[in-house]
Design a protein around this motif. Structure first.
Motif, PDB file in Angstrom:
ATOM      1  N   GLU A   1     -10.730   3.239 -15.627  1.00 44.74           N
ATOM      2  CA  GLU A   1     -11.314   2.083 -14.954  1.00 44.74           C
ATOM      3  C   GLU A   1     -11.839   1.056 -15.944  1.00 44.74           C
ATOM      4  OE1 GLU A   1     -14.271   1.201 -11.146  1.00 44.74           O
ATOM      5  OE2 GLU A   1     -14.339   3.138 -12.183  1.00 44.74           O
TER       6      GLU A   1
ATOM      7  N   LYS B   1      -4.787   2.530  -4.337  1.00 41.33           N
ATOM      8  CA  LYS B   1      -4.371   2.687  -2.940  1.00 41.33           C
ATOM      9  C   LYS B   1      -5.565   2.478  -2.002  1.00 41.33           C
ATOM     10  CE  LYS B   1      -1.603   5.758  -0.041  1.00 41.33           C
ATOM     11  NZ  LYS B   1      -0.349   5.004  -0.158  1.00 41.33           N
ATOM     12  N   ASN B   2      -6.700   3.077  -2.340  1.00 33.71           N
ATOM     13  CA  ASN B   2      -7.881   2.954  -1.479  1.00 33.71           C
ATOM     14  C   ASN B   2      -8.413   1.519  -1.463  1.00 33.71           C
ATOM     15  OD1 ASN B   2      -7.616   5.684  -1.105  1.00 33.71           O
ATOM     16  ND2 ASN B   2      -9.250   6.245  -2.529  1.00 33.71           N
ATOM     17  N   ARG B   3      -8.433   0.893  -2.631  1.00 37.13           N
ATOM     18  CA  ARG B   3      -9.017  -0.445  -2.721  1.00 37.13           C
ATOM     19  C   ARG B   3      -8.166  -1.465  -1.971  1.00 37.13           C
ATOM     20  NH1 ARG B   3     -11.403  -4.085  -1.921  1.00 37.13           N
ATOM     21  NH2 ARG B   3     -12.524  -5.550  -3.259  1.00 37.13           N
TER      22      ARG B   3
ATOM     23  N   THR C   1      -1.045  -0.511 -13.471  1.00 36.38           N
ATOM     24  CA  THR C   1      -1.833   0.706 -13.606  1.00 36.38           C
ATOM     25  C   THR C   1      -2.373   0.828 -15.025  1.00 36.38           C
ATOM     26  OG1 THR C   1       0.146   1.987 -14.147  1.00 36.38           O
ATOM     27  CG2 THR C   1      -0.517   1.903 -11.835  1.00 36.38           C
TER      28      THR C   1
ATOM     29  N   ARG D   1     -10.721   1.640  -9.053  1.00 32.20           N
ATOM     30  CA  ARG D   1     -10.674   3.002  -9.588  1.00 32.20           C
ATOM     31  C   ARG D   1      -9.485   3.749  -8.996  1.00 32.20           C
ATOM     32  NH1 ARG D   1     -16.002   6.275  -8.570  1.00 32.20           N
ATOM     33  NH2 ARG D   1     -16.731   4.555  -9.883  1.00 32.20           N
ATOM     34  N   ALA D   2      -9.228   3.497  -7.697  1.00 34.40           N
ATOM     35  CA  ALA D   2      -8.062   4.062  -7.010  1.00 34.40           C
ATOM     36  C   ALA D   2      -7.380   2.912  -6.270  1.00 34.40           C
ATOM     37  CB  ALA D   2      -8.483   5.161  -6.044  1.00 34.40           C
TER      38      ALA D   2
ATOM     39  N   THR E   1      -6.048  -0.953   0.395  1.00 38.20           N
ATOM     40  CA  THR E   1      -6.046  -0.676   1.841  1.00 38.20           C
ATOM     41  C   THR E   1      -7.175  -1.410   2.552  1.00 38.20           C
ATOM     42  OG1 THR E   1      -5.041   1.494   1.493  1.00 38.20           O
ATOM     43  CG2 THR E   1      -6.197   1.152   3.569  1.00 38.20           C
TER      44      THR E   1
ATOM     45  N   VAL F   1       0.830  -1.203   0.000  1.00 39.87           N
ATOM     46  CA  VAL F   1       0.000   0.000   0.000  1.00 39.87           C
ATOM     47  C   VAL F   1       0.868   1.257   0.000  1.00 39.87           C
ATOM     48  CG1 VAL F   1      -1.604   1.359   1.415  1.00 39.87           C
ATOM     49  CG2 VAL F   1      -2.034  -1.067   1.026  1.00 39.87           C
TER      50      VAL F   1
ATOM     51  N   PRO G   1      -0.296   4.240  -6.088  1.00 38.15           N
ATOM     52  CA  PRO G   1      -0.830   5.557  -6.454  1.00 38.15           C
ATOM     53  C   PRO G   1      -2.357   5.554  -6.366  1.00 38.15           C
ATOM     54  CG  PRO G   1      -0.411   4.294  -8.435  1.00 38.15           C
ATOM     55  CD  PRO G   1      -0.017   3.409  -7.262  1.00 38.15           C
ATOM     56  N   LEU G   2      -2.937   6.734  -6.416  1.00 39.36           N
ATOM     57  CA  LEU G   2      -4.399   6.862  -6.496  1.00 39.36           C
ATOM     58  C   LEU G   2      -4.804   6.848  -7.968  1.00 39.36           C
ATOM     59  CD1 LEU G   2      -4.998   9.553  -3.729  1.00 39.36           C
ATOM     60  CD2 LEU G   2      -5.777   7.166  -3.704  1.00 39.36           C
ATOM     61  N   LYS G   3      -4.485   5.754  -8.643  1.00 38.60           N
ATOM     62  CA  LYS G   3      -4.779   5.591 -10.064  1.00 38.60           C
ATOM     63  C   LYS G   3      -5.584   4.323 -10.278  1.00 38.60           C
ATOM     64  CE  LYS G   3      -0.577   7.779 -11.930  1.00 38.60           C
ATOM     65  NZ  LYS G   3       0.635   7.559 -12.789  1.00 38.60           N
TER      66      LYS G   3
END
Length: 573
Positions: free
Chosen positions: A101, A67-69, A97, A64-65, A71, A38, A42-44
Motif C-alpha cells: 500500500e 476489488k473492494n475499493r 497493481t 489496499r484491496a 466496488t 470490478v 484482484p484483492l491486491k
C-alpha cells in the motif's frame, strides 16, 4: 517521492471497457463500466485511474484491496454528490497493481501530479522550492541557490519558502563564512580578487588568499551552522576574535567581529522562535466560504527558513482531514520531508503516509499532532497565519473577479476569461533576444506559469521584433496543439494580448491563422491598432463572438485605470 523505486516495480494492467455513446453524463453507463472492471480486479494493493469517454483522467485513487475499493463506486447512493458526478462521467478505468500500500500511495501522488484530474484535490502551487547547495565537486566548494532536480554532488539545505528568504540567507552566509559563489569557469580565470573579496564576502581562494585547509574549515563551519549548530559556530568565532585582539591583530579581529554580526543578523531575522524543535515541517489548515488555505512553516536546525501559503483546488465537499492528507502526499512528491511533520489535526492513514515518506527519505519520518509546548505554539501560530492568508486571498479574489468582469465587458466576451496570456519580446541591439509570456487568471497573476523563450531560430534576423513575435507564438501554440488538439484544457488561453505596434499585431495574427486558431470572421475580434502607446491583438481562443471595438471602447481601454491598461500588459516575466 518521484525517486521511490524503479519504474518496473509497478505492473500495469489496463482494464478498459468503454461504453459507446455520447459524452454526456450517464450514471447507469458509468456504473456499468465500473462493474465490468470490478470483475477483473484482484484483492491486491494498487492504483486506479478513472477515465471519461474521451480517455481523459477524472480521478486517481489508491487502495489496499483494489476489488473492494472500486466496488464502492457502484454503490451510488452511498457516495457524496461530487463522486456521483464523477461516476456519471466514467467510461473506463486503468489499473496498476503494486507490491504494497505504501508503494500505491507514492504512485498515486505521481499520477495526480502528472494528470491533474478534475476530481482530485490538487496542489496548485507549481513553483519549485529553492535550496542552498554547498557543492562537493571542487577543492574550494561553491555555495549557491538551487532549484529543480538535485543532480549536482553536494549538500542541500532547505526548502526555503521563497527566493527572497534564500537570497537573504545566502548573503548573510557569505559574510559569515566567506565562501565563494562564483562559477567554476569564473574561478579559473581570475588573476586578482574580485569585488566580493574587497567587501569581505569572499575569502578569494581563486588567487590563493586562503589555502585548501583554511577553506575546508570555513566549509565545515558552514555545514555545522546550516545543520542547526549555530551556538558552536558563534562560540568558536568569539574565541578567535578574543585571541586576535589579545595578539593585537586588530585587522583579523575586525573581520571576525563582522562575521559575528552576520551570524547575529541571521539569528535575529528568525521571526519564529523554534528553539528545541530541530527539523520540522509545520502545517495548519483554515476553511472559509468553501475555500481552503494551508500554511506551511519550514524549520531546520531550530531555524525558521520561511513560510508559504497554499490554496488547494477541487476541495468542495471534501473533508478537511482528507484535503490535508492529499496535500501532504503531493507536497512531498517534490520536497524532501523533515524528520518531524507536525499537523494541526489527525490525518487519515497517517501511519501509511509516514511509512511512505520514510521509504523515500531513507530515514525515519514521524507525523504528529502536538498537544503542548513549543510545538503546539508553532501549530497555533501557523493556524493564525493560515486564517489571515485565507482572508487576504478571499478579499483579493473579490477584487480580481470585478476586474475580470470589466475585461469581459470591455472586449464583449461571453464570460470573464479564465486564462489571459500576454506576450512581449526584448533584445539588446540585436543580441540576447528573449520573448516572454505572462499569465493571469481569475485569482490574479500566475507567476508559476510565466515562460521565457530564448530566440534561437536561425531564420530570425537579429533585432527583428516581428520575427521574434512569430517565433514565440509559433513555439507556444505548436506545443499547445500537440498536447491538447481539442483546445478544451486549462492550458489554453481565453484571451491573448500582444504588446507592440501594427507589425507585431500582423505577425501574431499570421501565426494564429497559420495554426487555424483565429475563429471565423463573424465570431472573432478584429485586429485593431490604437493610436496610443498600448497596442494589442485581441483574439478569443475559444468560441464566443464579439463586435469590433469602436472608438469609445478603444478610448476606454487606454484611459481606464484597470488591469488591462496597466499592470497586466506590463507585468515583468
Amino acid at each position: 517521492m518521484s525517486g521511490y523505486g524503479p519504474p518496473d516495480r509497478f505492473n500495469e494492467e489496463k482494464a478498459t471497457f468503454a461504453v459507446r455513446g455520447a459524452d454526456a453524463p450517464d450514471l447507469e453507463a458509468g456504473v456499468a463500466a465500473i462493474r465490468n472492471v470490478v470483475q477483473t480486479l484482484p484483492l491486491k494493493p494498487g492504483v486506479y485511474r478513472v477515465h471519461d469517454a474521451r480517455g481523459d483522467v477524472l480521478y486517481v485513487g489508491k487502495a489496499r484491496a483494489l476489488k473492494n475499493r472500486v466496488t464502492n463506486y457502484t454503490l451510488v447512493e452511498r457516495l457524496p454528490r461530487r463522486l456521483q458526478r464523477m461516476v456519471a462521467l466514467t467510461r473506463s478505468m486503468t489499473i496498476v497493481t503494486t507490491n504494497n500500500e505504501a508503494e500505491a500511495l507514492l504512485l498515486e501522488a505521481q499520477l495526480i501530479k502528472r494528470y491533474r484530474p478534475a476530481y482530485n484535490v490538487l496542489l496548485r502551487d507549481d513553483k519549485s522550492f529553492p535550496f542552498i547547495l554547498l557543492r562537493a565537486d571542487h577543492d574550494f566548494p561553491r555555495i549557491q541557490k538551487h532549484r529543480g532536480a538535485r543532480r549536482a554532488r553536494g549538500d542541500y539545505y532547505g526548502p526555503f519558502a521563497s527566493a527572497g528568504s534564500v537570497n537573504t540567507t545566502l548573503n548573510a552566509l557569505q559574510k559569515l563564512f566567506l565562501l565563494r559563489s562564483c562559477t567554476d569557469g569564473f574561478f579559473k580565470t581570475r588573476d586578482r580578487p574580485c569585488l566580493l573579496f574587497q567587501i569581505k564576502r569572499c575569502s578569494a581562494p581563486c588567487v590563493g588568499r586562503i589555502d585548501t585547509a583554511g577553506y575546508a574549515e570555513l566549509v565545515a563551519d558552514a555545514k555545522r551552522f546550516l545543520s542547526g549548530k549555530a551556538t558552536d559556530v558563534q562560540a568558536k568565532l568569539g574565541t578567535q576574535m578574543t585571541a586576535a585582539a589579545e595578539a593585537m591583530d586588530f585587522e583579523l579581529a575586525a573581520v571576525l567581529r563582522d562575521r559575528l554580526k552576520a551570524l547575529t543578523f541571521i539569528q535575529g531575522s528568525q521571526f519564529i522562535n523554534a528553539e528545541g524543535v530541530g527539523d520540522a515541517d509545520i502545517f495548519a489548515l483554515a476553511r472559509h466560504e468553501g475555500v481552503i488555505g494551508i500554511q506551511a512553516f519550514f524549520i531546520r536546525g531550530g531555524q525558521n527558513w520561511g513560510h508559504r501559503s497554499f490554496f488547494p483546488a477541487h476541495t468542495t465537499d471534501v473533508p478537511e482531514e482528507e484535503v490535508l492528507q492529499q496535500f501532504l502526499m503531493q507536497f512531498y512528491e517534490e520536497v524532501p520531508p523533515a524528520r518531524n511533520v507536525l499537523v494541526d489535526r489527525v490525518v487519515p492513514e497517517a501511519a501509511l503516509l509516514a511509512e511512505a515518506l520514510t521509504a523515500t527519505a531513507g530515514r525515519k519520518i514521524a507525523i504528529d499532532v502536538p498537544q503542548r509546548g513549543t510545538r503546539r505554539r508553532l501549530i497555533d501560530q501557523a493556524r493564525r497565519n493560515a486564517e489571515e492568508a485565507l482572508e487576504r486571498r478571499l478579499a483579493e479574489s473579490t477584487t480580481q473577479a470585478k476586474l475580470n468582469r470589466e475585461v469581459a465587458d470591455l472586449f464583449g466576451l461571453a464570460e470573464p476569461p479564465g486564462r489571459i496570456e500576454i506576450y512581449d519580446n526584448s533584445h539588446i541591439q540585436g543580441t540576447n533576444a528573449l520573448g516572454a509570456m505572462v499569465v493571469a487568471g481569475p485569482e490574479g497573476f500566475r507567476k508559476g506559469q510565466y515562460r521565457k523563450f530564448n530566440i534561437r531560430n536561425k531564420e530570425t534576423i537579429p533585432g527583428d521584433d516581428f520575427g521574434m513575435m512569430r517565433e514565440v507564438l509559433s513555439r507556444r501554440f505548436a506545443r499547445a496543439l500537440e498536447e491538447d488538439p481539442d483546445r478544451d484544457g486549462d492550458s489554453w488561453p481565453d484571451l491573448v494580448l500582444i504588446d507592440g505596434g501594427r507589425g507585431q499585431l500582423n505577425a501574431a495574427r499570421g501565426v494564429l491563422e497559420e495554426f487555424g486558431l483565429v475563429l471565423p470572421l463573424e465570431t472573432r475580434i478584429r485586429v485593431w491598432d490604437s493610436t496610443a502607446e498600448l497596442r494589442y491583438l485581441v483574439v478569443p481562443m475559444r468560441p464566443g463572438g464579439t463586435e469590433e471595438l469602436g472608438e469609445e471602447a478603444l478610448a476606454a481601454l487606454v484611459t481606464r485605470d484597470s488591469m488591462i491598461g496597466t499592470g497586466l500588459a506590463r507585468e515583468p516575466a
